[in-house]
Design a protein around this motif. Structure first.
Motif, PDB file in Angstrom:
ATOM      1  N   ILE A 304       0.866  -1.187   0.000  1.00 48.92           N
ATOM      2  CA  ILE A 304       0.000   0.000   0.000  1.00 48.92           C
ATOM      3  C   ILE A 304       0.901   1.235   0.000  1.00 48.92           C
ATOM      4  N   PRO A 305       1.167   1.817  -1.152  1.00 52.98           N
ATOM      5  CA  PRO A 305       2.094   2.963  -1.210  1.00 52.98           C
ATOM      6  C   PRO A 305       1.558   4.173  -0.446  1.00 52.98           C
ATOM      7  N   GLU A 306       2.439   4.809   0.294  1.00 52.74           N
ATOM      8  CA  GLU A 306       2.161   6.071   0.972  1.00 52.74           C
ATOM      9  C   GLU A 306       3.196   7.089   0.510  1.00 52.74           C
ATOM     10  N   GLY A 307       3.011   8.313   0.846  1.00 53.44           N
ATOM     11  CA  GLY A 307       3.928   9.351   0.405  1.00 53.44           C
ATOM     12  C   GLY A 307       5.328   9.199   0.955  1.00 53.44           C
ATOM     13  N   ASP A 308       5.448   8.616   2.141  1.00 56.77           N
ATOM     14  CA  ASP A 308       6.758   8.503   2.781  1.00 56.77           C
ATOM     15  C   ASP A 308       7.156   7.061   3.046  1.00 56.77           C
ATOM     16  N   GLY A 309       6.510   6.115   2.385  1.00 58.47           N
ATOM     17  CA  GLY A 309       6.852   4.713   2.583  1.00 58.47           C
ATOM     18  C   GLY A 309       5.794   3.814   1.989  1.00 58.47           C
ATOM     19  N   VAL A 310       5.754   2.583   2.474  1.00 55.08           N
ATOM     20  CA  VAL A 310       4.778   1.594   1.992  1.00 55.08           C
ATOM     21  C   VAL A 310       4.243   0.827   3.191  1.00 55.08           C
ATOM     22  N   ARG A 311       2.920   0.758   3.292  1.00 52.82           N
ATOM     23  CA  ARG A 311       2.330  -0.127   4.288  1.00 52.82           C
ATOM     24  C   ARG A 311       2.255  -1.530   3.687  1.00 52.82           C
ATOM     25  N   ILE A 312       2.579  -2.524   4.504  1.00 52.12           N
ATOM     26  CA  ILE A 312       2.595  -3.914   4.044  1.00 52.12           C
ATOM     27  C   ILE A 312       1.542  -4.679   4.832  1.00 52.12           C
ATOM     28  N   LEU A 313       0.520  -5.136   4.123  1.00 46.61           N
ATOM     29  CA  LEU A 313      -0.583  -5.851   4.750  1.00 46.61           C
ATOM     30  C   LEU A 313      -0.445  -7.342   4.482  1.00 46.61           C
ATOM     31  N   SER A 314      -0.534  -8.129   5.523  1.00 42.34           N
ATOM     32  CA  SER A 314      -0.550  -9.584   5.379  1.00 42.34           C
ATOM     33  C   SER A 314      -1.761 -10.124   6.121  1.00 42.34           C
ATOM     34  N   ASN A 315      -1.880 -11.448   6.154  1.00 40.35           N
ATOM     35  CA  ASN A 315      -3.013 -12.048   6.860  1.00 40.35           C
ATOM     36  C   ASN A 315      -3.008 -11.736   8.346  1.00 40.35           C
ATOM     37  N   SER A 316      -1.818 -11.527   8.904  1.00 39.68           N
ATOM     38  CA  SER A 316      -1.713 -11.429  10.363  1.00 39.68           C
ATOM     39  C   SER A 316      -1.254 -10.071  10.870  1.00 39.68           C
ATOM     40  N   VAL A 317      -0.498  -9.317  10.075  1.00 35.85           N
ATOM     41  CA  VAL A 317       0.054  -8.062  10.597  1.00 35.85           C
ATOM     42  C   VAL A 317      -0.030  -6.960   9.543  1.00 35.85           C
ATOM     43  N   LEU A 420      -1.752  11.753  17.107  1.00 35.21           N
ATOM     44  CA  LEU A 420      -1.368  10.578  16.316  1.00 35.21           C
ATOM     45  C   LEU A 420      -1.521   9.288  17.114  1.00 35.21           C
ATOM     46  N   ASN A 421      -1.116   9.314  18.352  1.00 38.40           N
ATOM     47  CA  ASN A 421      -1.225   8.099  19.185  1.00 38.40           C
ATOM     48  C   ASN A 421      -2.689   7.721  19.410  1.00 38.40           C
ATOM     49  N   ALA A 422      -3.539   8.737  19.506  1.00 42.72           N
ATOM     50  CA  ALA A 422      -4.965   8.461  19.716  1.00 42.72           C
ATOM     51  C   ALA A 422      -5.575   7.781  18.497  1.00 42.72           C
ATOM     52  N   VAL A 423      -5.246   8.277  17.300  1.00 41.05           N
ATOM     53  CA  VAL A 423      -5.864   7.694  16.098  1.00 41.05           C
ATOM     54  C   VAL A 423      -5.177   6.396  15.683  1.00 41.05           C
ATOM     55  N   ARG A 424      -3.971   6.147  16.175  1.00 39.37           N
ATOM     56  CA  ARG A 424      -3.284   4.891  15.855  1.00 39.37           C
ATOM     57  C   ARG A 424      -3.789   3.722  16.687  1.00 39.37           C
ATOM     58  N   ASN A 425      -4.538   3.988  17.735  1.00 40.87           N
ATOM     59  CA  ASN A 425      -5.098   2.905  18.536  1.00 40.87           C
ATOM     60  C   ASN A 425      -5.848   1.931  17.637  1.00 40.87           C
ATOM     61  N   LEU A 432      -1.330   6.807  10.874  1.00 44.46           N
ATOM     62  CA  LEU A 432      -0.689   7.913  10.163  1.00 44.46           C
ATOM     63  C   LEU A 432       0.723   8.142  10.679  1.00 44.46           C
ATOM     64  N   SER A 433       1.645   8.390   9.769  1.00 42.66           N
ATOM     65  CA  SER A 433       2.952   8.915  10.165  1.00 42.66           C
ATOM     66  C   SER A 433       2.819  10.424  10.279  1.00 42.66           C
ATOM     67  N   ILE A 434       3.813  11.064  10.849  1.00 43.76           N
ATOM     68  CA  ILE A 434       3.719  12.509  11.049  1.00 43.76           C
ATOM     69  C   ILE A 434       3.704  13.241   9.717  1.00 43.76           C
ATOM     70  N   GLN A 435       4.414  12.734   8.715  1.00 45.02           N
ATOM     71  CA  GLN A 435       4.410  13.377   7.403  1.00 45.02           C
ATOM     72  C   GLN A 435       3.050  13.235   6.735  1.00 45.02           C
ATOM     73  N   GLN A 436       2.459  12.063   6.861  1.00 45.40           N
ATOM     74  CA  GLN A 436       1.116  11.862   6.308  1.00 45.40           C
ATOM     75  C   GLN A 436       0.106  12.758   7.011  1.00 45.40           C
ATOM     76  N   TYR A 437       0.255  12.911   8.318  1.00 47.52           N
ATOM     77  CA  TYR A 437      -0.661  13.756   9.080  1.00 47.52           C
ATOM     78  C   TYR A 437      -0.586  15.217   8.623  1.00 47.52           C
ATOM     79  N   LYS A 438       0.615  15.692   8.372  1.00 46.25           N
ATOM     80  CA  LYS A 438       0.767  17.069   7.919  1.00 46.25           C
ATOM     81  C   LYS A 438       0.180  17.275   6.522  1.00 46.25           C
ATOM     82  N   LEU A 439       0.330  16.262   5.668  1.00 45.88           N
ATOM     83  CA  LEU A 439      -0.260  16.351   4.334  1.00 45.88           C
ATOM     84  C   LEU A 439      -1.783  16.265   4.386  1.00 45.88           C
ATOM     85  N   LEU A 440      -2.279  15.411   5.267  1.00 46.33           N
ATOM     86  CA  LEU A 440      -3.721  15.203   5.359  1.00 46.33           C
ATOM     87  C   LEU A 440      -4.431  16.390   5.993  1.00 46.33           C
TER      88      LEU A 440
END
Length: 816
Positions: A304-317, A420-425, A432-440
């Motif tokens: 899952i491409p993001e502006g500052d990296g890639v999220r990697i989704l698997s069955n478990s993590v 960020l910690n609240a929405v990452r729960n 969100l990473s901090i860079q994504q948060y600033k863009l969003l």
């Protein structure tokens, strides 16, 4: 030891470090991504999953009917619905920037769902050709999409908010392209989408009205991915090479030969520094130079491409692969002696009460602000809360010895991390990473929270960051109304008011409108009563059928436009008598209605006056209508329009006669009608349109001038013209036609009641002094005789002066 353990998780790609922390352990239980179609939204958005109908899969304890499931990024189920959409196999599925799930089926029909798995917009079709040829592939971006048909034609929707499918230029392909990629409109020179098709040993760039061949001679490309900024293309060739080239194919920036010629299942950019290639059990990260980094997986993954990296989704993590920020490297790199690392180390010594802490601080005294900033920045990039706290403590420790460091920078980072910690729960599931948060941006984040019904957290964030909570509270109120069908209106109103009072400027009208749309009209009426702005209150009252209340509120506001709005609305809905009774009770509304109706609705206004017993006002309206007919040119030429005029005046006379106070108006109207009727008869008999509209005196004078003395006598008798006035009128009329014999005969009939002065003045007015002298001698009053003589002499002198004005002026000039 802490620095070693942190850096030990990193991987070195050329001269850059990368890390892949685990963000979530997925909560969706038993899930096999290979059996499903999956669509993941960027910026930590939701995940849509549906069983892939193009694969033959074994059904376990699940229904044969497919279901569309929507999870957050931690695998917590948000919603699900049965997929029973016609149109054939599901071809493509993706999220838009507004978190609308777009699903395209084989016949070109496009369905759109919200995050609650509910249809959020009408379906639309990509067109007749897509229906006939069938869609075989879709490529999505932001709020747009292109799809390819079996006939190798390309169709595009540039904005799902206003879906207007258009056909791009024909690439004239015989075979289906090897791979497809899209350059988004925001990155093209002309502002339209550009589709790249891998065909043989070249690439075709297809636009709306042109097809351009690029990269002639390049090896056949089997996979392509455009960089996040739209400038570069990562391409996998048929002989197993990864090429990075500009999108204009002007040169090859980098090249890497992979161990396998089998094309990867997925290819994606990791920021702007590296490219990821995924095969069945291996993820390969390739940089500009140097050896690649390999990650092995024993389960399927989705990139899952993001502006500052890639999220990697698997069955478990869920993992996040990103380049390690420079500030983090400066602190945790093994053997680092940079100021930030020494400051972080100083904190550890301070916690152990070691004198080494003071020694470290003295070593970095000159670079202490830089070290503090690096610790704060590194804390912002961390997902681990305990590490954030440690870094912030280090920054706070250094700041105590650096008075010039700006306090706001530290405070802002603390606020940002709390959000960020609240929405990452995992229950919220927005990693969100901090860079994504600033863009969003924070307002967009709050909007996404309320869309998934996390109103409490959205409200807490709004209050914490001093943002207006109105949007959150309004959305909560509307959601509460929709979800509280079992609560009666009174109890629900109390619940709503308890929360709505938290925001002083909130629009009760919009919430009331939602209640009305939800079928709770009584609740809407109770809510609108708390709206302070009449401009919003009144229209909604009208929409829910509370016309009487709307009229009260509009008149109390004193806004004429609002009053007119209500009046016109009631006018269209109610019967005339009900309407008259409604507005008559409100003076302002009544007066404004009368003002309008006087100009445009005479008949309706007459009905209103009759219903309220204002007969004299009806009479005046009838007179006005008769005057308007008088201005009609046809009415002044003996036309039949005189009949309606007369009847209008007669009707007005009857209404005036109903009240004692209007005796004068009644008499005047009666005589006016009589005069008009007589004048009309004269015009018909003489065939000359010269009588209507004139006064009694002018009518008599005109009759005498025309020689119709009998008609003049009739007018005199009808309107009881006095003898004195009669003599004046007839004398002047005869003098006008210079009938001196008849004038002399008329003067001798009997002694004129007003004397002979009228005869003298009539002759003088006709400019015949000789005839005037006949009557001057008959004047008995010396004063009248002298006045007439002076008048005749003055006229002669005036004539002489005009005739010889040039000579007189010359004489005056000589004397000067």
């Amino acid at each position: 030891m802490a620095a070693v353990s942190v850096a030990a998780e990193w991987q070195l790609l050329y001269n850059r470090y990368y890390r892949k922390p685990e963000i979530y352990s997925m909560q969706w239980g038993r899930m096999d991504l290979t059996r499903h179609r999956v669509a993941c939204a960027p910026f930590g958005g939701p995940i849509a999953v549906i069983r892939d109908d193009s694969k033959i899969v074994q059904l376990y304890a699940e229904s044969a009917r497919r279901k569309l499931h929507i999870f957050n990024s931690a695998g917590v189920l948000l919603a699900s619905t049965v997929w029973d959409r016609p149109g054939g196999r599901l071809v493509g599925m993706a999220w838009t920037d507004d978190h609308v799930l777009v699903c395209v089926v084989q016949d070109g029909t496009v369905y759109r769902y919200d995050v609650h798995a509910e249809i959020c917009a009408p379906q639309f079709s990509m067109g007749k050709e897509c229906f006939e040829q069938s869609v075989v592939e879709c490529v999505f971006w932001g709020n747009g999409m292109v799809c390819l048909t079996e006939g190798n034609r390309i169709f595009c929707v540039s904005d799902f908010k206003n879906p207007k499918p258009c056909k791009l230029a024909d690439p004239a392909l015989e075979d289906y392209p090897l791979c497809v990629a899209v350059i988004e409109p925001q990155y093209t020179m002309h502002g339209n989408v550009e589709v790249l098709l891998g065909v043989g040993d070249h690439v075709l760039a297809v636009e709306e009205d042109s097809v351009q061949q690029l990269g002639a001679g390049v090896d056949p490309l089997q996979k392509m991915a455009v960089s996040p900024n739209g400038k570069y293309l990562a391409a996998f060739t048929h002989d197993g090479r990864l090429l990075v080239i500009p999108t204009d194919f002007s040169r090859i920036i980098s090249e890497y030969s992979c161990e396998s010629t089998l094309p990867p299942e997925q290819i994606a950019w990791c920021g702007m520094d590296s490219v990821l290639l995924y095969w069945e059990d291996m993820l390969l990260m390739v940089g500009p130079t140097g050896d690649p980094v390999r990650y092995l997986y024993d389960e399927p993954i989705i990139l899952i491409p993001e502006g500052d990296g890639v999220r990697i989704l698997s069955n478990s993590v869920m993992e996040f692969l990103q380049r390690v920020p420079d500030s983090t490297v400066s602190i945790f790199q093994i053997g680092s002696t940079r100021p930030a690392a020494l400051l972080y180390d100083a904190l550890e010594h301070f916690d152990r009460r070691s004198a080494k802490a003071d020694e470290n601080l003295r070593m970095i005294r000159a670079s202490l602000p830089e070290a503090v900033k690096a610790c704060i920045d590194a804390a912002g990039h961390e997902f681990d809360v305990s590490r954030q706290c440690t870094l912030l403590r280090a920054a706070s420790y250094g700041r105590a010895f650096c008075s010039q460091f700006p306090r706001d920078y530290f405070q802002d980072m603390c606020k940002t991390l709390r959000v960020l910690n609240a929405v990452r729960n995992h229950e919220i599931g927005i990693p969100l990473s901090i860079q994504q948060y600033k863009l969003l941006t924070t307002p967009v984040l709050i909007g996404r929270l309320i869309n998934v019904y996390h109103h409490l957290l959205a409200l807490q964030i709004s209050e914490y960051l001093n943002l207006n909570p109105e949007v959150v509270i309004m959305h909560w109120a509307c959601t509460k109304i929709s979800a509280s069908s079992s609560i009666n209106d009174t109890d629900l109103l109390e619940i709503l008011l308890d929360k709505l009072k938290l925001c002083k400027g909130i629009s009760y009208a919009e919430i009331a409108a939602h209640a009305d749309n939800s079928g709770r009209r009584k609740l809407a009426a109770m809510l609108i009563d708390h709206e302070r702005r009449s401009s919003k209150q009144v229209p909604l009252l009208l929409s829910i059928g509370e016309e009487d209340t709307a009229l009260v509120k509009a008149t109390e506001s004193g806004d004429n436009d609002l009053v007119y709005l209500v009046v016109f609305h009631i006018w269209q809905k109610k019967m005339p008598l009900d309407f008259f009774g409604t507005i008559n009770a409100r003076p302002l509304a009544r007066d404004l209605f009368i003002m309008y109706a006087r100009c445009y609705k005479h008949e309706f206004l007459k009905d209103f006056f009759l219903s309220t017993g204002q007969l004299q006002d009806v009479a005046f309206l009838l007179l006005k209508e008769s005057w308007e007919l008088e201005m009609n040119l046809l009415a002044n030429k003996g036309s039949p329009l005189q009949g309606p005029r007369i009847r209008l005046i007669e009707q007005a006379q009857k209404l005036f006669s109903e009240t004692k106070e209007q005796n004068f108006e009644s008499k005047a109207a009666e005589e006016h009608a009589k005069l008009l009727r007589l004048q009309h008869e004269l015009e018909v008999s003489t065939k000359q349109a010269i009588f209507v509209g004139s006064s009694i005196s002018d009518t008599i004078r005109t009759c005498i001038v025309l020689g119709n003395h009998r008609a003049a006598t009739r007018v005199r008798a009808e309107f009881k013209v006095s003898d004195k006035r009669w003599y004046w009128l007839k004398a002047f009329a005869l003098a006008t036609v210079r009938d001196w014999d008849s004038l002399e005969k008329f003067s001798k009939e009997k002694r004129p009641p007003g004397g002979y002065k009228p005869f003298v003045e009539a002759c003088i007015d006709a400019d015949d002094k000789t005839e005037a002298l006949k009557y001057i001698s008959k004047l008995t009053d010396p004063r009248e005789k002298s006045e007439v003589s002076i008048h005749m002499h003055f006229v002669k002198c005036e004539t002489f002066f005009i005739a010889y004005s040039g000579s007189v002026l010359n004489v005056i000039l000589i004397f000067l």
